[in-house]
Scaffold this active site. Structure first.
Site: not given
Ligand code: CAA
Length: 257
Positions: A131, A108
């Site tokens: 995703e 997103g």
């Molecule tokens: N939703 C909710 N929480 C999220 C998030 C997300 N998309 N991305 C990061 N966070 C949170 C983590 O859960 C973490 O929270 P806690 O400290 O409570 O555990 C905090 O943010 C920090 O994140 P990380 O510890 O994972 O940080 P990192 O530096 O190790 O990694 C990252 C960074 C690679 C961006 C990793 O956070 C990640 O892969 N995030 C998810 C990315 C993702 O899959 N995005 C797509 C979401 S679905 C979507 O967007 C559908 C759509 O089309 C609308």
């Protein structure tokens, strides 16, 4: 204007909206979608604003829709709540919105950046539609806007593998318009926004509308639409002033009407 998940700051005719859930890497929850679209629509209606900039933190523009908020949804919840429709409101804003992207713009977050009119990126920016790794797919227009921005081959590669694209590849692919050093990001975005905000506002709206029509129509229809808007500019005081200023070799003083 005061909001739970964003900060809004005015600099003359430019408004800066900062996503402000840094601990969650600006994951886009429903509250943020409401706050951001409410703010953008309010600023759109305010004639003293000429351009908006949306930005995040150094580490993350936005790491996607909030996964924790969505995880337990049933199909019927997702269908009934239709949360993502809120983002359509941002797409309907008539004033220009620049995305100033540093760090992660994923899911997103990438989709939000693409709803904006153009993207200026720090060289730390990383774009992706991951995703598929969650067993889902883009839901805020990513499969459509990414394909239009970078073409089928790159879009398929990104959407099907979930890999990230760095800022240099994003610029080469046409996803972003400029890449700058991280400490230049906001200056660059604000300078661009200030330049835009100094133009005639009605002319700016028409220019934005015309470019957007290129995504939705065939060439002949788009060119006809553009010509009608071009002719309409001759009803504006700003057309008289802009052309007179050129002839008289002085800067234009637009009255935005
Ligand atoms: N939703 C909710 N929480 C999220 C998030 C997300 N998309 N991305 C990061 N966070 C949170 C983590 O859960 C973490 O929270 P806690 O400290 O409570 O555990 C905090 O943010 C920090 O994140 P990380 O510890 O994972 O940080 P990192 O530096 O190790 O990694 C990252 C960074 C690679 C961006 C990793 O956070 C990640 O892969 N995030 C998810 C990315 C993702 O899959 N995005 C797509 C979401 S679905 C979507 O967007 C559908 C759509 O089309 C609308």
């Amino acid at each position: 204007m005061s909001y739970e998940t964003i900060l809004v700051e005015r600099r003359d005719r430019v408004a800066v909206i900062t996503l402000n859930r840094p601990k969650q890497l600006n994951a886009l929850n429903v509250q943020m979608a409401r706050d951001l679209t409410d703010a953008a629509r309010e600023l759109d209606a305010d004639e003293s604003v000429g351009c908006m900039v949306v930005t995040g933190s150094a580490k993350a523009f936005a790491a996607g829709a909030d996964i924790k908020e969505m995880t337990g949804l049933s199909y019927m919840d997702a269908h009934r709540l239709d949360w993502f429709h809120l983002w359509d409101l941002l797409g309907a804003v008539r004033k220009p919105i620049i995305a100033a992207v540093s760090g992660y713009a994923l899911g997103g977050g990438c989709e939000l950046a693409m709803i904006c009119d153009f993207i200026i990126a720090a060289d730390t920016a990383k774009f992706g539609q991951p995703e598929i790794k969650l067993g889902v797919m883009p839901g805020i227009g990513g499969s459509q806007r990414l394909t239009r921005a970078v073409g089928k081959a790159k879009a398929m590669d990104m959407v099907l593998t979930g890999r990230m694209m760095d800022a240099a590849e994003a610029e080469r692919s046409g996803l972003v318009s400029r890449v700058v050093a991280p400490d230049r990001l906001m200056d660059e975005a604000l300078e661009a926004a200030k330049t835009i905000a100094a133009m005639s506002l009605p002319s700016t709206r028409m220019n934005k509308e015309a470019v957007n029509v290129a995504f939705e129509t065939g060439l002949a229809q788009g060119v006809r639409f553009e010509r009608r808007l071009f002719q309409a500019t001759f009803a504006m005081n700003d057309q008289k002033e802009g052309m007179a200023a050129f002839v008289e070799k002085r800067p234009a003083q637009f009255s935005h009407d």
